[in-house]
Design a protein around this motif. Structure first.
Motif, PDB file in Angstrom:
ATOM      1  N   UNK A   1       5.277  -5.067   4.078  1.00  0.00           N
ATOM      2  CA  UNK A   1       4.149  -4.275   3.579  1.00  0.00           C
ATOM      3  C   UNK A   1       4.008  -4.584   2.101  1.00  0.00           C
ATOM      4  N   UNK A   2       2.846  -5.146   1.746  1.00  0.00           N
ATOM      5  CA  UNK A   2       2.691  -5.751   0.411  1.00  0.00           C
ATOM      6  C   UNK A   2       1.442  -5.254  -0.315  1.00  0.00           C
ATOM      7  N   UNK A   3       1.615  -4.468  -1.377  1.00  0.00           N
ATOM      8  CA  UNK A   3       0.453  -4.118  -2.201  1.00  0.00           C
ATOM      9  C   UNK A   3       0.095  -5.282  -3.131  1.00  0.00           C
TER      10      UNK A   3
ATOM     11  N   UNK B   1       4.825 -10.813  10.161  1.00  0.00           N
ATOM     12  CA  UNK B   1       3.543 -10.091  10.067  1.00  0.00           C
ATOM     13  C   UNK B   1       3.478  -9.524   8.655  1.00  0.00           C
ATOM     14  N   UNK B   2       2.386  -9.809   7.949  1.00  0.00           N
ATOM     15  CA  UNK B   2       2.253  -9.340   6.565  1.00  0.00           C
ATOM     16  C   UNK B   2       1.057  -8.395   6.486  1.00  0.00           C
ATOM     17  N   UNK B   3       1.313  -7.141   6.090  1.00  0.00           N
ATOM     18  CA  UNK B   3       0.240  -6.177   5.878  1.00  0.00           C
ATOM     19  C   UNK B   3      -0.028  -6.122   4.374  1.00  0.00           C
ATOM     20  N   UNK B   4      -1.217  -6.571   3.966  1.00  0.00           N
ATOM     21  CA  UNK B   4      -1.554  -6.668   2.539  1.00  0.00           C
ATOM     22  C   UNK B   4      -2.589  -5.608   2.160  1.00  0.00           C
ATOM     23  N   UNK B   5      -2.341  -4.873   1.078  1.00  0.00           N
ATOM     24  CA  UNK B   5      -3.318  -3.882   0.601  1.00  0.00           C
ATOM     25  C   UNK B   5      -3.761  -4.249  -0.811  1.00  0.00           C
ATOM     26  N   UNK B   6      -5.036  -3.980  -1.087  1.00  0.00           N
ATOM     27  CA  UNK B   6      -5.561  -4.151  -2.448  1.00  0.00           C
ATOM     28  C   UNK B   6      -6.703  -3.170  -2.636  1.00  0.00           C
ATOM     29  N   UNK B   7      -6.956  -2.782  -3.888  1.00  0.00           N
ATOM     30  CA  UNK B   7      -8.019  -1.803  -4.152  1.00  0.00           C
ATOM     31  C   UNK B   7      -9.383  -2.377  -3.776  1.00  0.00           C
ATOM     32  N   UNK B   8      -9.556  -3.692  -4.042  1.00  0.00           N
ATOM     33  CA  UNK B   8     -10.855  -4.331  -3.809  1.00  0.00           C
ATOM     34  C   UNK B   8     -10.750  -5.354  -2.676  1.00  0.00           C
TER      35      UNK B   8
END
Ligand SMILES: Cc1cc2nc3c(=O)[nH]c(=O)nc-3n(C[C@H](O)[C@H](O)[C@H](O)COP(=O)(O)O)c2cc1C
Length: 214
Positions: A97-99, A141-148
């Motif tokens: 889990x990657x911000x 499996x890579x879950x990527x989050x970003x504001x935009x």
């Protein structure tokens, strides 16, 4: 009898309400529902100790490349690296889990990557063959989050060093079977944010159910 799949969930967000972690968890829950025998271990990169990559540790690394035995201080520094790399290698499947932090990945995840990416253990290099990954037969499996929104075709896509970093590193160590779920944009009020979050969660459940059939 086949052995239970061993999954390592590497948590790179320190936020209690992390989106990347929630999506990774939805994936893991679906995986576990479909295959209750699966073993999942969580590695919170923010609450574990990572060895400082100092002079002794780097000498130990270069001693291996030069094929010379470790001096006592190098052997001591290398012990923790060996423990962490052996632990990493003891899994079949990795969930990250990657911000996004400043276009790339959080420094704790980069630190972990720098510790476990070692010659002769997770990759090799020879003049004849160049780089070769040694972490074979695994998937991620890579879950990527970003504001935009940094998705393909978006204005910010060329700025993304988060998804590209994870993909390139995983391929570098030999993991070609990589699934990626984009949880962004996560900023409340950002166009498409709500739909993107619902889509990410649905995709996580679909992939989790399908993963154990591989
Ligand atoms: C230190 C820091 C740097 C950030 N840099 C970016 C950035 O460059 N681009 C972006 O879209 N969002 C950025 N964000 C926002 C996060 O990517 C966003 O809140 C995301 O949801 C974090 O993932 P998480 O919810 O799993 O913690 C940043 C957040 C923090 C705390």
């Amino acid at each position: 009898m086949t052995e239970a799949t061993r999954i390592l969930h590497l948590i790179a967000s320190p936020r209690p309400n992390s989106r990347s972690r929630a999506v990774a968890q939805a994936y893991l829950d679906a995986f576990k529902y479909a295959d209750p025998a699966v073993l999942v271990e969580e590695l919170d990169l923010w609450s574990m100790e990572l060895p400082t990559i100092d002079g002794a540790l780097l000498s130990a690394k270069y001693a291996i490349l030069a094929r010379r035995p470790h001096r006592p201080e190098e052997a001591q520094a290398w012990e923790r690296v060996l423990a962490l790399t052996q632990h990493f290698l003891s899994f079949d499947h990795y969930v990250f889990s990657v911000p996004m932090w400043n276009l790339g990945i959080p420094y704790r995840l980069k630190h972990y990557i720098d510790v476990v990416t070692q010659p002769g253990i997770t990759f090799s290099w020879t003049p004849e063959r160049g780089y070769e990954g040694l972490v074979l037969g695994r998937s991620a499996l890579v879950a990527c989050a970003s504001a935009f929104d940094y998705g393909a075709g978006s204005a910010l896509h060329p700025w993304d060093q988060q998804k590209s970093h994870m993909h390139t590193w995983l391929r570098f160590i030999g993991i070609d079977d990589v699934g990626l779920i984009d949880c962004g944009p996560t900023r409340p009020g950002e166009p498409g944010a709500q739909a993107a979050q619902a889509r990410a969660e649905e995709e996580a459940i679909r992939r989790g159910r399908a993963a154990q059939r591989k």
